[in-house]
Design an enzyme around this catalytic site. Sequence first.
Site, mmCIF file in Angstrom:
data_model
loop_
_atom_site.group_PDB
_atom_site.id
_atom_site.type_symbol
_atom_site.label_atom_id
_atom_site.label_comp_id
_atom_site.label_asym_id
_atom_site.label_seq_id
_atom_site.Cartn_x
_atom_site.Cartn_y
_atom_site.Cartn_z
ATOM 1 N N GLY A 229 6.420 40.716 11.231
ATOM 2 C CA GLY A 229 7.522 40.660 12.200
ATOM 3 C C GLY A 229 7.937 39.231 12.545
ATOM 4 N N SER B 102 4.637 39.805 27.885
ATOM 5 C CA SER B 102 6.039 39.423 28.076
ATOM 6 C C SER B 102 6.296 39.060 29.532
ATOM 7 C CB SER B 102 6.909 40.620 27.685
ATOM 8 O OG SER B 102 8.223 40.446 28.155
ATOM 9 N N TYR C 276 9.015 50.014 28.172
ATOM 10 C CA TYR C 276 8.492 48.928 27.326
ATOM 11 C C TYR C 276 7.625 47.987 28.158
ATOM 12 C CZ TYR C 276 8.403 44.319 25.170
ATOM 13 O OH TYR C 276 7.984 43.097 24.698
ATOM 14 N N LYS D 261 3.395 46.931 28.192
ATOM 15 C CA LYS D 261 2.817 45.564 28.190
ATOM 16 C C LYS D 261 1.855 45.401 29.368
ATOM 17 C CE LYS D 261 4.547 44.126 24.546
ATOM 18 N NZ LYS D 261 3.735 43.743 23.425
ATOM 19 N N TYR E 173 5.343 35.811 26.962
ATOM 20 C CA TYR E 173 6.468 35.088 26.357
ATOM 21 C C TYR E 173 7.704 35.216 27.233
ATOM 22 C CZ TYR E 173 3.855 36.522 22.086
ATOM 23 O OH TYR E 173 2.924 36.813 21.138
ATOM 24 N N PHE E 174 8.469 34.149 27.309
ATOM 25 C CA PHE E 174 9.793 34.235 27.926
ATOM 26 C C PHE E 174 10.796 34.637 26.824
ATOM 27 C CE2 PHE E 174 9.373 33.503 32.440
ATOM 28 C CZ PHE E 174 8.005 33.500 32.478
ATOM 29 N N LEU F 145 20.615 38.058 23.013
ATOM 30 C CA LEU F 145 21.758 37.130 23.012
ATOM 31 C C LEU F 145 21.896 36.297 21.732
ATOM 32 C CD1 LEU F 145 24.085 35.821 24.604
ATOM 33 C CD2 LEU F 145 22.415 34.184 25.496
#
Length: 335
Positions: A11, A125, A149, A153, A177-178, A200
């Site tokens: 991934g 996350s 989701y 996490k 993670y950001f 984005l």
Amino acid sequence: MKKVLVTGGIGYIGSHTVIELINAGFHPVIMDNLYNSKIDVLFRLEKICGKKLTFYEIDLREKEKTNEMFLKEHFDAVIHFAGLKAVGESVEKPLLYFDNNVHGTIKLLEVMEENQCKSIIFSSSATVYGDLNPVPFQEDMPTGVTNPYGRTKLMIEEMLEDMYAADENWRIVLLRYFNPVGAHESGFIGEDPRDIPQNLMPYIAKVASGELKELSIFGDDYNTPDGTAIRDYIHVVDLAKAHVKALGVALKEESFFEKINVGSSNGYSVMDMVKAFEKANDLTVDYQITPRRAGDIPEMRADIEKAKVILKWQPEKSLEDMCKDIWRWESRSRT
Ligand code: NAD
Ligand code: UD1
């Protein structure tokens, strides 16, 4: 040479981490079920690294197969990326997310425990901070999730914390993670969404290439300087390096548990990102302003002091690097 299992290593973030592991002298072995990735990435990785890589096509939930792999390979540690990550899909198919992410992780942890492999770096996350905390987000702030989701996490984070409480021989790092963006500077690997991108930067890249007509900017009425929402974008290669640092630090200890933010600590608005992409690549990105996206918050930004102090890590890549690397990848992947 320490041998590291990289689940989800075909991934987006896993593949970049495989390269950094090799650069740092680790021996990565990849496991992936190819649900959200293509085998082609393995060949591209081999080209970048200049050597054959060991790959197992296994689903996390196939405990027997995972166990056979552990018996054969004798791993020192695991970096656990494998999981599903589409927020919208998780709202529509929550069971799929709990089965794949939570149940899959339980099976992996069982095999790890049975094989006395007790070191894991987990992909968490910033979504676990929910929508109530002030920025910048610090690791000890309360958690709160807004979709299935995010709940998977948080559940995995809590499961790992409970495992550590029960057995302090574990070494566990939860990396939050950001917004990971960018691609490898070779242009050979990058983010490759299955469908129309929801995030984005991949969307901007496809508008720039002409594949999509225009970007919808979701809301310009937030309480931010230009009215568009602010995020903390982190280059995927910097993020990959944070995993290698986390592994190095954890493996030096007998016992380890930390939750650590991985971001840049800079906040950029949607409009900042459009302008930066246009400037870095000397092109135009057409956009329109549309209503806010449900569930979005005005601002997310990381406090990265813990990563600096504990991991001796900080981002090296600039916003311009992110924009140039995305475009190089988008241009190459189309040829
Ligand atoms: P990705 O979809 O590109 O990579 C995940 C890989 O895991 C894929 O190759 C997929 O085929 C594999 N996989 C999924 N379920 C599996 C299973 N049951 N068994 C074996 N392989 C399986 O996603 P990514 O962007 O590289 O994200 C990696 C991890 O980081 C995920 O856990 C994700 O939730 C987390 N994360 C990602 C982001 C982001 O913006 N990309 C942000 C925060 C956290
Ligand atoms: C999203 C997920 C988050 C996940 C992260 C992974 C949601 C609500 N949140 O975060 O849980 O961890 O991806 O990277 O899905 N935007 C536009 N137009 C677009 C796409 C995005 O204006 O076509 C805006 C969004 O409103 C947001 C910013 O761009 O303000 C970043 O969006 P995105 O890349 O989707 O990431 P997040 O929403 O921060």
